[in-house]
Design a protein around this motif. Structure first.
Motif, PDB file in Angstrom:
ATOM      1  N   GLY A  13      79.286 -50.473  -1.456  1.00 58.02           N
ATOM      2  CA  GLY A  13      80.584 -50.857  -0.906  1.00 58.02           C
ATOM      3  C   GLY A  13      81.552 -49.722  -0.629  1.00 58.02           C
ATOM      4  N   ALA A  14      81.078 -48.469  -0.742  1.00 58.28           N
ATOM      5  CA  ALA A  14      81.974 -47.344  -0.446  1.00 58.28           C
ATOM      6  C   ALA A  14      82.370 -47.379   1.031  1.00 58.28           C
ATOM      7  CB  ALA A  14      81.287 -46.025  -0.777  1.00 58.28           C
ATOM      8  N   ASP A  15      83.672 -47.287   1.296  1.00 61.06           N
ATOM      9  CA  ASP A  15      84.153 -47.207   2.679  1.00 61.06           C
ATOM     10  C   ASP A  15      84.178 -45.760   3.155  1.00 61.06           C
ATOM     11  OD1 ASP A  15      84.773 -50.021   2.939  1.00 61.06           O
ATOM     12  OD2 ASP A  15      86.443 -49.638   1.578  1.00 61.06           O
ATOM     13  N   VAL A  16      84.303 -44.842   2.219  1.00 61.52           N
ATOM     14  CA  VAL A  16      84.374 -43.420   2.517  1.00 61.52           C
ATOM     15  C   VAL A  16      83.648 -42.684   1.392  1.00 61.52           C
ATOM     16  CG1 VAL A  16      85.905 -41.484   3.054  1.00 61.52           C
ATOM     17  CG2 VAL A  16      86.726 -43.818   3.413  1.00 61.52           C
ATOM     18  N   ILE A  17      82.883 -41.642   1.738  1.00 58.15           N
ATOM     19  CA  ILE A  17      82.205 -40.842   0.713  1.00 58.15           C
ATOM     20  C   ILE A  17      82.617 -39.386   0.881  1.00 58.15           C
ATOM     21  CG2 ILE A  17      79.963 -40.006  -0.126  1.00 58.15           C
ATOM     22  CD1 ILE A  17      78.819 -42.770   0.688  1.00 58.15           C
ATOM     23  N   LEU A  60      74.501 -35.620   3.501  1.00 59.66           N
ATOM     24  CA  LEU A  60      75.169 -36.713   4.210  1.00 59.66           C
ATOM     25  C   LEU A  60      74.255 -37.421   5.210  1.00 59.66           C
ATOM     26  CD1 LEU A  60      78.652 -35.045   4.879  1.00 59.66           C
ATOM     27  CD2 LEU A  60      78.007 -36.613   3.028  1.00 59.66           C
ATOM     28  N   GLU A  61      72.986 -37.015   5.230  1.00 64.20           N
ATOM     29  CA  GLU A  61      72.037 -37.562   6.193  1.00 64.20           C
ATOM     30  C   GLU A  61      71.957 -39.097   6.094  1.00 64.20           C
ATOM     31  OE1 GLU A  61      68.300 -35.157   6.595  1.00 64.20           O
ATOM     32  OE2 GLU A  61      67.368 -37.106   6.226  1.00 64.20           O
ATOM     33  N   GLY A  62      72.096 -39.761   7.234  1.00 68.58           N
ATOM     34  CA  GLY A  62      71.921 -41.211   7.274  1.00 68.58           C
ATOM     35  C   GLY A  62      73.119 -42.014   6.790  1.00 68.58           C
ATOM     36  N   ILE A  63      74.175 -41.349   6.376  1.00 70.73           N
ATOM     37  CA  ILE A  63      75.366 -42.070   5.892  1.00 70.73           C
ATOM     38  C   ILE A  63      76.197 -42.510   7.094  1.00 70.73           C
ATOM     39  CG2 ILE A  63      77.468 -41.918   4.487  1.00 70.73           C
ATOM     40  CD1 ILE A  63      74.860 -41.750   2.875  1.00 70.73           C
ATOM     41  N   LYS A  64      76.515 -43.774   7.149  1.00 64.77           N
ATOM     42  CA  LYS A  64      77.217 -44.312   8.315  1.00 64.77           C
ATOM     43  C   LYS A  64      78.721 -44.422   8.109  1.00 64.77           C
ATOM     44  CE  LYS A  64      73.057 -46.713   9.673  1.00 64.77           C
ATOM     45  NZ  LYS A  64      72.351 -46.330   8.411  1.00 64.77           N
ATOM     46  N   VAL A  65      79.156 -44.514   6.868  1.00 58.65           N
ATOM     47  CA  VAL A  65      80.608 -44.579   6.639  1.00 58.65           C
ATOM     48  C   VAL A  65      81.196 -43.181   6.812  1.00 58.65           C
ATOM     49  CG1 VAL A  65      80.453 -46.542   5.070  1.00 58.65           C
ATOM     50  CG2 VAL A  65      80.390 -44.200   4.139  1.00 58.65           C
ATOM     51  N   PRO A  66      82.505 -43.080   7.036  1.00 58.84           N
ATOM     52  CA  PRO A  66      83.129 -41.756   7.172  1.00 58.84           C
ATOM     53  C   PRO A  66      82.864 -40.884   5.946  1.00 58.84           C
ATOM     54  CG  PRO A  66      84.671 -43.481   7.807  1.00 58.84           C
ATOM     55  CD  PRO A  66      83.466 -44.170   7.244  1.00 58.84           C
ATOM     56  N   THR A  67      82.633 -39.596   6.204  1.00 63.24           N
ATOM     57  CA  THR A  67      82.358 -38.659   5.114  1.00 63.24           C
ATOM     58  C   THR A  67      83.356 -37.502   5.148  1.00 63.24           C
ATOM     59  OG1 THR A  67      80.753 -37.555   6.528  1.00 63.24           O
ATOM     60  CG2 THR A  67      79.895 -39.193   4.985  1.00 63.24           C
ATOM     61  N   ILE A  68      83.566 -36.939   3.977  1.00 64.98           N
ATOM     62  CA  ILE A  68      84.577 -35.887   3.804  1.00 64.98           C
ATOM     63  C   ILE A  68      83.961 -34.741   3.006  1.00 64.98           C
ATOM     64  CG2 ILE A  68      86.870 -35.352   2.857  1.00 64.98           C
ATOM     65  CD1 ILE A  68      87.395 -38.381   2.737  1.00 64.98           C
ATOM     66  N   VAL A  69      84.355 -33.512   3.315  1.00 64.90           N
ATOM     67  CA  VAL A  69      84.102 -32.386   2.411  1.00 64.90           C
ATOM     68  C   VAL A  69      85.455 -31.887   1.916  1.00 64.90           C
ATOM     69  CG1 VAL A  69      83.205 -30.046   2.159  1.00 64.90           C
ATOM     70  CG2 VAL A  69      81.984 -31.710   3.586  1.00 64.90           C
TER      71      VAL A  69
END
Lengths: 342, 343
Positions: free
Chosen positions: A180-184, A210-219
């Motif tokens: 259920g993460a909206d952002v990682i 981050l491969e295959g992650i569809k939700v927005p991602t942050i560094v």
């Protein structure tokens, strides 16, 4: 998931209650291996951590933050809960590396192939999801940072170790997304620790994580906790930032308030959204909403309002709780001022 | 603005295990003197821990959908001892003995001088509650009659005079609690049932003394004892219609576990009834329909406008997830009857 313009967020951590952890012990060093900071006996610790998480969620909600986390209440540090749960690590007999401060710091000793054999933060994410209706973010320590916070006694090739950390992070991130993460967010403060190594492998490792992650991602990157790294020793610019433009992460989180960062660097990140630190965690007073608004306006000279996510400089773990709450309130009120102007 | 059939707790909510030793708490009579050994948190962090537990209790009540919120009495070892041991005139260090309602001796405050309130006791609790919820709030105080029964009198030698001085102490506290922001103050008088003969003699006089000059909304709670401690229920109250002669506006009673004949409520025509509809001896969670049926039992005797839906008693001794589930069921049950009445 629709957020307002200039949605506010936290970087990750929120202050833990004194009845839960020994904050004095915590304030001396950032643990890389396990550290017994907990004041609650093992039998009730999970219940206590859950309850403290609810209190943190409630504080973030009441402060008006749009994108919230679980406050990382269950963690001794942002990285050690995940880093010490991996296979290939000897946590009983730690190794030592020189920390940024020059201190010898105990770190996980890598004695075999790094593998994630079980879920680490999935229950945390499920708990957060079940207890808020807001946009929910969860953080993971980045593969490069974990490799820097470890003593390698196994891999011939450091790059292979970094990539194995990345595979472990990726497996976790995929389950967090399902939970259920909206952002990682990946926390990579140690990118600047070894800029040469970072240039060789960091972006590749981040992309693998981050491969295959569809939700927005942050560094997220920063110059270290204000509580532990004095402002005068902080550099005025990042040694590793434009390179992140090539990563697949859609958003970059940087501190700017305490080091009074030259915001010209934002132009290097034109394709990214930026979580911009507009709360100085070294300042023992809460900013006024107007000061926050001014910092946001300054950033808007370099990037569009659809690209800016106002945030604190870093995790709020080391702040007194009342101060952290007041700062988050100023953050949401300051963003509201500028939102109105736009 | 409260809906028809608003919902509330009697007072207490389940305390977390990390805060208090619930097993020990459940194995003994409710403390009348202090029981500091029950707390699991060190003294220097106890207030912060109690505050946080209070936030959790507020949050659970709000999420369950209750209309009137209490602080869950997280800071209390029992409903009465936080206030009763903070008074002048009582010796806590060398306690006396009094028989509990079960007939067993229990250590109690020993009255050695005039009973007086030394300082506000629960004002901070109300301020904290007021600052942390937008809903109407209720706070409970132990009743003067009950406190006088949970004490050993070595000074007054006159039980009415003792109870009236307890009432004067409660009275100044109640004034302060309304100033601090309480919407409702409830006086807990379970011993008016346990000692009904005495209550009939001077219970109402003592209660009205505690309410002297008070203009805010007040309630009194009377019950057969905690389900966890007192297992048997008589079929009816020995002391209840007498409250009609008191100036208190709301009467909190249990009906669920006792399967009470609600016809008695017709004898309280001027009072609002906090109708106990949660059976706290039953660890399974009632269905909303069961709750609705328990509310309907009262409707022939009390108009819905004078009913507030509540548990039988405090939820202190229930596992937290059971307490939460029962609150949700109570809210859903009240909604069923509200819909029927407003159809």
């Amino acid at each position: 998931m629709s957020s307002p313009l200039l949605p506010t967020t936290v970087v990750g951590s929120y202050p833990q209650p004194d009845w839960l952890v020994n904050r004095e012990m915590l304030s001396k060093t950032v643990p890389r291996v396990r550290m017994d900071i907990w004041r609650v006996p093992e039998a009730w610790l999970e219940q206590a951590q859950d309850d403290a998480t609810l209190v943190a969620i409630r504080d973030m909600e009441r402060a008006g933050i749009d994108i919230i986390t679980d406050g990382e209440i269950r963690r001794e540090s942002y990285s050690n809960r995940f880093a010490t749960a991996l296979e290939g690590i000897d946590t009983d007999k730690p190794g030592h590396v020189k920390a940024r401060s020059g201190q010898q710091t105990p770190v996980p000793r890598v004695v075999g192939k790094i593998r994630r054999t079980r879920a680490v933060e999935v229950r945390d994410m499920q708990f957060l999801r079940a207890n808020t209706d807001r946009v929910a973010k969860i953080t993971l320590p980045g593969p490069f940072t974990m490799s820097q916070q470890a003593k390698n006694e196994f891999y011939k090739d450091e790059e292979e170790m970094v990539m194995d950390y990345a595979i472990a992070v990726n497996a976790e991130a995929r389950e967090l997304e399902k939970a259920g993460a909206d952002v990682i967010q990946l926390d990579e403060p140690w990118l600047r620790n070894d800029p040469d190594a970072a240039k060789r492998v960091a972006v590749k490792a981040i992309n693998r994580a981050l491969e295959g992650i569809k939700v927005p991602t942050i560094v997220h990157l920063c110059f270290g906790y204000a509580a532990l790294v004095p402002g005068e020793t902080k550099p005025v610019g990042y040694s590793f930032l434009p390179q992140l433009a090539d990563s697949t992460a859609q958003q970059i989180s940087i501190e700017a308030a305490q080091p009074k960062l030259d915001l010209g660097v934002l132009k290097d990140l034109a394709r990214k959204k930026v979580l911009l630190g507009v709360i100085d965690l070294n300042d023992p007073k809460a900013e006024t909403p107007e000061v926050v608004a001014e910092r946001i306006r300054a950033a808007l000279k370099f990037l569009g309002p659809d690209k800016l996510i106002p945030a604190p400089d870093c995790g709020m773990k080391y702040l007194p709780r009342a101060l952290a709450f007041a700062k988050l309130k100023a953050l949401s009120e300051g963003a509201a001022i500028v939102r109105q102007e736009l | 603005m409260l809906p028809l059939l608003p919902t509330t707790l009697v007072g207490s909510y389940a305390q977390p295990d990390w805060l208090i030793d619930r097993a020990k708490l459940g194995q003994r009579f409710p403390p009348r003197v202090r029981a500091r050994e029950l707390w699991r948190v060190a003294p220097e962090w106890l207030e912060q821990a109690q505050d946080d537990a209070t936030l959790l209790a507020i949050r659970d009540q709000e999420r369950a959908g209750l209309d009137i919120i209490t602080d869950g009495e997280m800071r209390r070892e029992s409903y009465s001892n936080r206030f009763a041991t903070a008074l002048d005139g009582v010796d806590i260090d060398n306690p006396g003995t009094a028989l509990d309602r079960s007939g067993h001796p229990n250590p109690v405050p020993r009255v050695v001088g005039p009973v007086k309130r030394r300082h506000p006791v629960q004002v901070r609790d109300v301020e904290f509650l007021r600052a942390n919820t937008d809903r109407p709030i209720k706070i409970t105080v132990p009743g003067p009659f009950t406190m006088s029964q949970q004490a050993q009198d070595d000074y007054y030698k006159d039980e009415v005079a003792l109870a009236l001085d307890y009432a004067a102490a409660v009275n100044v506290e109640i004034e302060d609690l309304f100033v601090a922001g309480a919407d409702i103050v409830q006086i807990d008088e379970p011993y008016m049932q346990a000692r009904a003969e005495k209550a009939k003699r001077y219970g109402v006089q003592v209660l009205d003394r505690a309410l002297q000059g008070i203009n805010g909304t007040t309630a009194v709670h009377i019950c057969f004892g905690y389900a966890a401690v007192i297992h048997n229920r008589p079929p009816a109250y020995s002391f209840l219609p007498e409250f009609e002669g008191s100036k208190v506006q709301q009467i909190s009673i249990e009906t669920a576990q006792a399967n009470l004949d609600c016809a008695i409520l017709a004898k309280l025509p001027s009072k609002t009834i906090l109708l106990g509809v949660l059976d706290l001896s039953d660890m399974s969670i009632e269905t909303p329909e069961t709750i609705a049926a328990r509310i309907r039992r009262a409707l022939p005797h009390v108009p819905a406008e004078r009913i507030v839906v509540a548990p039988d008693c405090g939820l202190k001794y229930l596992p937290r997830e059971v307490a939460f589930g029962k609150m949700q069921a109570m809210v859903a049950g009240a909604a069923i009857v509200r819909r029927e009445l407003q159809a």
